[in-house]
Write an enzyme that holds these catalytic residues in place. Sequence first.
Site, mmCIF file in Angstrom:
data_model
loop_
_atom_site.group_PDB
_atom_site.id
_atom_site.type_symbol
_atom_site.label_atom_id
_atom_site.label_comp_id
_atom_site.label_asym_id
_atom_site.label_seq_id
_atom_site.Cartn_x
_atom_site.Cartn_y
_atom_site.Cartn_z
ATOM 1 N N ARG A 85 0.814 -1.218 0.000
ATOM 2 C CA ARG A 85 0.000 0.000 0.000
ATOM 3 C C ARG A 85 0.851 1.275 0.000
ATOM 4 O O ARG A 85 0.381 2.322 -0.445
ATOM 5 C CB ARG A 85 -0.978 -0.017 1.174
ATOM 6 C CG ARG A 85 -2.158 -0.952 0.905
ATOM 7 C CD ARG A 85 -3.135 -0.974 2.051
ATOM 8 N NE ARG A 85 -4.377 -1.658 1.675
ATOM 9 C CZ ARG A 85 -5.385 -1.840 2.507
ATOM 10 N NH1 ARG A 85 -5.311 -1.406 3.754
ATOM 11 N NH2 ARG A 85 -6.467 -2.458 2.103
ATOM 12 N N LYS A 88 -18.371 -18.383 4.165
ATOM 13 C CA LYS A 88 -19.791 -18.233 4.489
ATOM 14 C C LYS A 88 -20.612 -17.530 3.425
ATOM 15 O O LYS A 88 -20.227 -16.485 2.916
ATOM 16 C CB LYS A 88 -19.936 -17.471 5.801
ATOM 17 C CG LYS A 88 -19.511 -18.297 6.991
ATOM 18 C CD LYS A 88 -19.825 -17.561 8.264
ATOM 19 C CE LYS A 88 -19.698 -18.486 9.462
ATOM 20 N NZ LYS A 88 -19.914 -17.745 10.716
ATOM 21 N N GLY A 116 -12.483 -4.622 2.041
ATOM 22 C CA GLY A 116 -13.900 -4.279 2.167
ATOM 23 C C GLY A 116 -14.428 -3.439 1.011
ATOM 24 O O GLY A 116 -15.554 -3.642 0.551
HETATM 25 C C1 3PG Z 1 -8.688 -1.492 4.899
HETATM 26 O O1 3PG Z 1 -7.648 -1.800 5.458
HETATM 27 O O2 3PG Z 1 -9.437 -2.314 4.360
HETATM 28 C C2 3PG Z 1 -9.049 -0.035 4.820
HETATM 29 O O3 3PG Z 1 -7.956 0.743 5.142
HETATM 30 C C3 3PG Z 1 -10.228 0.279 5.694
HETATM 31 O O4 3PG Z 1 -9.937 0.082 7.055
HETATM 32 P P1 3PG Z 1 -11.127 -0.033 8.101
HETATM 33 O O5 3PG Z 1 -11.802 -1.352 7.818
HETATM 34 O O6 3PG Z 1 -10.515 0.027 9.468
HETATM 35 O O7 3PG Z 1 -12.080 1.105 7.836
#
Ligand code: 3PG
Length: 399
Positions: A38, A199, A379
Amino acid sequence: MSAFRTLDDLSDLTGKTALVRVDFNVPMDGGRITDDTRLRVALPTIRDLCAKGARVALLAHFDRPKGKPVPAMSLAPMAGPLGDLLGAPVVFAADCIGAAAEAAIVALGPGQVALLENVRFHAGEEANAPEFAASLALLGDLYVNDAFSAAHRAHASTEGLARHLPAYAGRSMQRELDALDLALGAPRRPVVGIVGGSKVSTKLDLLQNLVAKLDTLAIGGGMANTFLYAMGHSVGESLCEKDLADTARDIIAEAKAKSCEILLPVDVVCAQTLGPGVATTNRDLGGVAPTDKIFDAGPKSIARLNAAIDLAHTVIWNGPLGVFEISPFDAATVAVARHTAERVKTHGLIAVAGGGDTVAALHAAGVTDDFSFVSTAGGAFLEWMEGKALPGVEALRPR
Ligand code: 3PG
Ligand code: MG
């Protein structure tokens, strides 16, 4: 990308400060970065802005300090490694707003970089408080968001700031959006999706969105067991969300209505317990014994999925096909990943993958660099695959 302003829309930035949101939420062990991917993906944006003469002030979060300073979650340990990658020193500021941030930025010359302390040390960040966004905005002349992987968060530095300053998509953000569009926005068909993981319950929205968009959807991992069970197959003592059998049948019906072919395993690799190198048995559907536990897809399933990939122009992948962390249950994931990578090289297949486990699995298979694009997002990639608008991306659309 025409929907967004990018760094191409900027020329001489001498005398200006660019506030750049990056995602430096990297894996750390005892104050050391264990995977600097990153940091690396942010370099093109930083270099571009420096070359245009801007002062660059980086905004980032690390972990979840919940709105107050937590020394163990400081970004300070990242300034050195970032400077090494850039080949130029990176100044660290002990706060992301106020006097400490201002002093660090004022001291920068054109083309120099400061990393500001964890934005999540302030409650206003996650609350997306307008006053906090305004305090950030005071520090700069323009806002660049290069953190696609944090774009599912509507926080001050990922969303609110775009209301205060002229906003631009950074290079990494651009690359992510272009790749996602290639995979699911306007893909070359046929498109095959591969969705795995343990899941069904965590991937319902994803499956529902995908059956409407894909030509073929291969389901693997523990979640495939729920589908096999829903279709009347015995899954022994495997992980299986029996209460979701109706939901699984609904998804199958929906797929049929949308002409999306669903590929489930036709054979499975079973063991009595999960562990490295344990004895395994290959079972055809119908042959799974009451005490069996399914941990991977079998050779016939691998061949069938690879054959579908041979017919595809585009593959989008999220989630492993088996318990890939434990050999030999990584076999299906590794075999299909390598086959996909081969088709990218030999047939111009477009293969896009993302999501935490997926990246680790591709890495273990040694094919990360061979895929067309591997997202740095967990996410955010998932929410995008679910068809959701990402606040950090929406905020960049010119109003
Ligand atoms: C991640 O690492 O997926 C992003 O930086 C978001 O982090 P968070 O889930 O703590 O919001
Ligand atoms: Mg996270």
